[in-house]
Structure formats: structure tokens, C-alpha cells
Design a protein around this motif. Structure first.
Motif, PDB file in Angstrom:
ATOM      1  N   LYS A   1       0.827  -1.207   0.000  1.00  0.00           N
ATOM      2  CA  LYS A   1       0.000   0.000   0.000  1.00  0.00           C
ATOM      3  C   LYS A   1       0.863   1.260   0.000  1.00  0.00           C
ATOM      4  O   LYS A   1       0.498   2.272   0.610  1.00  0.00           O
ATOM      5  CB  LYS A   1      -0.926  -0.008   1.228  1.00  0.00           C
ATOM      6  N   PHE A   2       1.982   1.203  -0.647  1.00  0.00           N
ATOM      7  CA  PHE A   2       2.933   2.328  -0.722  1.00  0.00           C
ATOM      8  C   PHE A   2       2.205   3.595  -1.182  1.00  0.00           C
ATOM      9  O   PHE A   2       1.720   3.675  -2.310  1.00  0.00           O
ATOM     10  CB  PHE A   2       4.006   1.957  -1.746  1.00  0.00           C
ATOM     11  N   ARG A   3       2.125   4.574  -0.297  1.00  0.00           N
ATOM     12  CA  ARG A   3       1.385   5.798  -0.639  1.00  0.00           C
ATOM     13  C   ARG A   3       2.272   6.779  -1.399  1.00  0.00           C
ATOM     14  O   ARG A   3       3.471   6.900  -1.164  1.00  0.00           O
ATOM     15  CB  ARG A   3       0.811   6.439   0.618  1.00  0.00           C
ATOM     16  N   THR A   4       1.629   7.480  -2.316  1.00  0.00           N
ATOM     17  CA  THR A   4       2.323   8.442  -3.158  1.00  0.00           C
ATOM     18  C   THR A   4       2.990   9.540  -2.331  1.00  0.00           C
ATOM     19  O   THR A   4       4.075  10.004  -2.664  1.00  0.00           O
ATOM     20  CB  THR A   4       1.301   9.042  -4.154  1.00  0.00           C
ATOM     21  N   ASP A   5       2.351   9.940  -1.230  1.00  0.00           N
ATOM     22  CA  ASP A   5       2.894  11.065  -0.443  1.00  0.00           C
ATOM     23  C   ASP A   5       3.867  10.610   0.650  1.00  0.00           C
ATOM     24  O   ASP A   5       4.290  11.394   1.486  1.00  0.00           O
ATOM     25  CB  ASP A   5       1.757  11.914   0.152  1.00  0.00           C
ATOM     26  N   GLU A   6       4.227   9.315   0.615  1.00  0.00           N
ATOM     27  CA  GLU A   6       5.158   8.786   1.619  1.00  0.00           C
ATOM     28  C   GLU A   6       6.606   9.167   1.317  1.00  0.00           C
ATOM     29  O   GLU A   6       7.461   9.160   2.187  1.00  0.00           O
ATOM     30  CB  GLU A   6       5.071   7.250   1.600  1.00  0.00           C
TER      31      GLU A   6
END
Ligand code: AMP
Ligand code: MG
Length: 324
Positions: A314-319
Motif C-alpha cells: 500500500k505504498f502511498r504516493t505522499d510517503e
């Protein structure tokens, strides 16, 4: 410098080899399924089987050997866990065997970052694929998602609709062709919810209308595209207005669609901003975008310890902090 990138978040295994301004090789193989949809097990087996031959093909095409590679990049997420793990394991094994640095790359960010190889500087990105639909842009040091689908990706919506019409998979190109013969706009539920998108209501209603037998399929295909794409363009335009950015890029597998390109181009011209779509092999899931982003990260001093290379479904774009 030369980077090797391995992509494998979903059905496509891709291996790319790039320099800062050139794609030396970009090879892929996509798992073919009858109906589309998600098949983690098959995707895993597919990637595992094809890694070696594709790597050999990429090195051959690029005319380099593993010793020439400066950094190994891999798609760390988001995506199907088992498929991601095949790719991460391969990247780690190569990094250890050839004693090379390794970096994990966010798939969604890579889709937009690759446009910078073509002189794009700071765009708003509309990323549209089977499973993903996102409007993203840099805000400060992070990519922020300005709008995204709350249910299914636009590509999946097109695929499911095409399947109902008996057109087979992938459905996007078939709907596009059918839509060219559309004559009449049939009202369908509009897909914008705040800044986000939702395609399931539109899909359900389009299928219901098709089953009623009262409408021409060409008109339904046309209306489906017009309604869904207008929503995509609206959210993208609002992100442009909010960020005051001067470039907009279209990426992902659905970027093949000429009507969507046309609608975005008109919006961009109206606003006086630049519009760009990369060559299709760099729009769809591919290893070159992973290699390119990994190279930029590495040049900025980013290097992963092996324990940092665990996959992130679930790697978030804003991470990711963008320091390159
Ligand atoms: P990706 O998920 O990035 O691999 O892209 C695959 C998706 O792109 C599938 O859902 C296809 O139906 C869709 N697609 C491919 N070509 C077109 C097209 N010409 N118009 C609309 N969608 C398309
Ligand atoms: Mg993708």
C-alpha cells in the motif's frame, strides 16, 4: 550513469536500462488473462519465470553487462504483494551478486517522473491505468494526490464494461473504437465526488442501459467515454488551478486513448499550459520509468540498506520525500 529498473507491481514484468537522458532498453511481458482482473498467483509465477530471459534481453538490447550498471532499482509498491516480492527478491539478489547499490521506487511517482526525461519540469500528472486513477503533483517536497478513484480504476471500468458487451479483454481499445461510431450522448452518472472520482455508479448504469436493449452500443460506448473522461479532465484542471503549475502530463495504460488525449489537450490549451504524453511504452507499466526514477534518487544520495527493501503493498504516493 546507467540504471537497471525492474517493474512488477501487477501483470506486467518490465525491465528497463536507462541513462539520465536515454532509454537503452525497455522490455516487458504482460500476463494475458481471459477476463482481466487481479490474479496474484499467476502474476507471481509469470514474473518469476520471465525474469531471467527478460533481463538477458534487456542487457542485450542495451549493449551493456551487469558490471556496467551503477544502480539497481525496483518497483517497491503499491501493488500485488506476491508479485512485488518476486521483483524485490530478484533486485536484492542482483545487488548482492554484483555488489551494486539498490533503491526501491514508488510505482505511481515513477509514472510521472519519467516525463522529466523529456524536459518536463514540474507537472500535474493524470495517471490512469487498469487499477489506478490518480491526479498527482509535487507540493513542497512530496507528491500529493489531489484526486483519486474511490472505487475502481478507469481502465478496469472500461474493461468490465467491454466484457459485458462481449468485446473481450483488454476492453479500453475496443470501447474506444466503438465510441467513434457513437452519434448520440446518453446521460450517465457523472463520476466526480469532491476532488475524487468514482466509476462504479457509471459502470452499473451503463450496463443496465445496455441490458435494457433500448440503446445503441456505439452510443453507450461513446457516452461512457465522454462522461468518465470529462470527470478526469475536471479533476485534473482543478489540480492545475490549485497548484498553478504550467505542465500537465498523461500517463498509464489508458493514456493510449485518443479521445482522452484530445480532451486534455483542449483543456491545457484553454489554460495556456503545456500538455505532454510520453511514448506509449513509457506510459504503460515499464521498467524504464523505475530505472529512471531510481537513477535520480541514487544521484541525490539515496541508497537502501537491504532491510529497507521490503515491499510495500500500500505504498502511498505522499510517503516519499522528493529530494532529487
Ligand atoms: P495498465 O494497467 O497501465 O497496464 O493499462 C492497462 C489498461 O489500459 C487496461 O485497463 C486497458 O483496457 C487500458 N487501455 C489500453 N488501451 C486503451 C485505450 N486505447 N483506451 C482506453 N483504455 C485503454
Ligand atoms: Mg501503472
Amino acid at each position: 550513469m546507467i540504471a537497471l529498473g525492474i517493474e512488477g507491481t501487477a501483470h506486467t514484468l518490465g525491465i528497463g536500462i536507462v541513462t539520465e537522458n536515454k532509454v537503452l532498453a525497455n522490455v516487458f511481458d504482460t500476463l494475458k488473462t481471459e477476463k482481466g482482473g487481479i490474479h496474484p498467483k499467476e502474476a507471481t509465477e509469470h514474473h518469476a519465470k520471465l525474469l531471467k530471459p527478460l533481463l538477458r534481453k534487456a542487457l542485450e538490447e542495451a549493449g551493456v553487462s551487469m558490471e556496467d550498471i551503477d544502480v539497481i532499482a525496483f518497483s517497491q509498491g503499491p501493488g500485488l504483494g506476491p508479485a512485488l516480492r518476486v521483483v524485490a527478491t530478484a533486485a536484492r539478489a542482483l545487488a548482492i551478486k554484483y555488489n551494486k547499490p539498490i533503491v526501491g521506487v514508488n510505482h505511481c511517482i515513477a509514472h510521472v517522473e519519467i516525463t522529466k526525461m523529456f524536459g518536463i519540469k514540474d507537472p500535474v500528472g493524470l495517471y490512469v491505468s487498469g487499477g489506478n486513477t490518480q491526479v498527482l503533483a509535487l507540493e513542497g517536497k512530496r507528491y500529493r494526490v489531489f484526486g483519486e478513484t474511490l472505487d475502481i480504476g478507469i481502465g478496469n471500468a472500461l474493461d468490465v464494461f467491454a466484457r459485458e458487451l462481449g468485446l473481450g479483454f483488454p476492453g479500453g481499445p475496443k470501447i474506444e473504437k466503438l465510441a467513434l461510431k457513437g452519434e448520440k450522448y446518453i446521460e450517465l452518472p457523472y463520476a466526480v465526488k469532491g476532488m475524487d472520482l468514482s466509476f462504479s455508479g457509471l459502470l452499473t448504469e451503463a450496463i443496465r442501459k445496455y441490458k435494457s436493449g433500448k440503446y445503441r452500443v456505439e452510443d453507450l460506448a461513446y457516452s461512457f467515454q465522454e462522461t468518465a473522461f470529462a470527470a478526469l479532465v475536471e479533476v485534473t484542471e482543478r489540480a492545475l488551478a490549485h497548484t498553478e503549475k504550467e505542465e500537465v502530463v498523461l500517463v498509464g495504460g489508458v493514456a493510449a486513448n485518443n479521445r482522452l488525449r484530445e480532451m486534455l489537450k483542449i483543456m491545457a490549451e484553454d489554460r495556456g499550459v503545456k500538455f505532454f504524453v510520453p511514448p506509449y511504452d513509457l506510459c504503460r507499466d515499464n521498467g524504464a520509468m523505475i530505472a529512471y526514477t531510481g537513477l535520480e534518487m541514487y544521484k541525490a544520495g539515496i541508497k537502501f540498506k537491504l532491510e529497507e527493501t521490503i515491499v510495500k503493498q500500500k505504498f502511498r504516493t505522499d510517503e516519499v520525500e522528493i529530494i532529487w
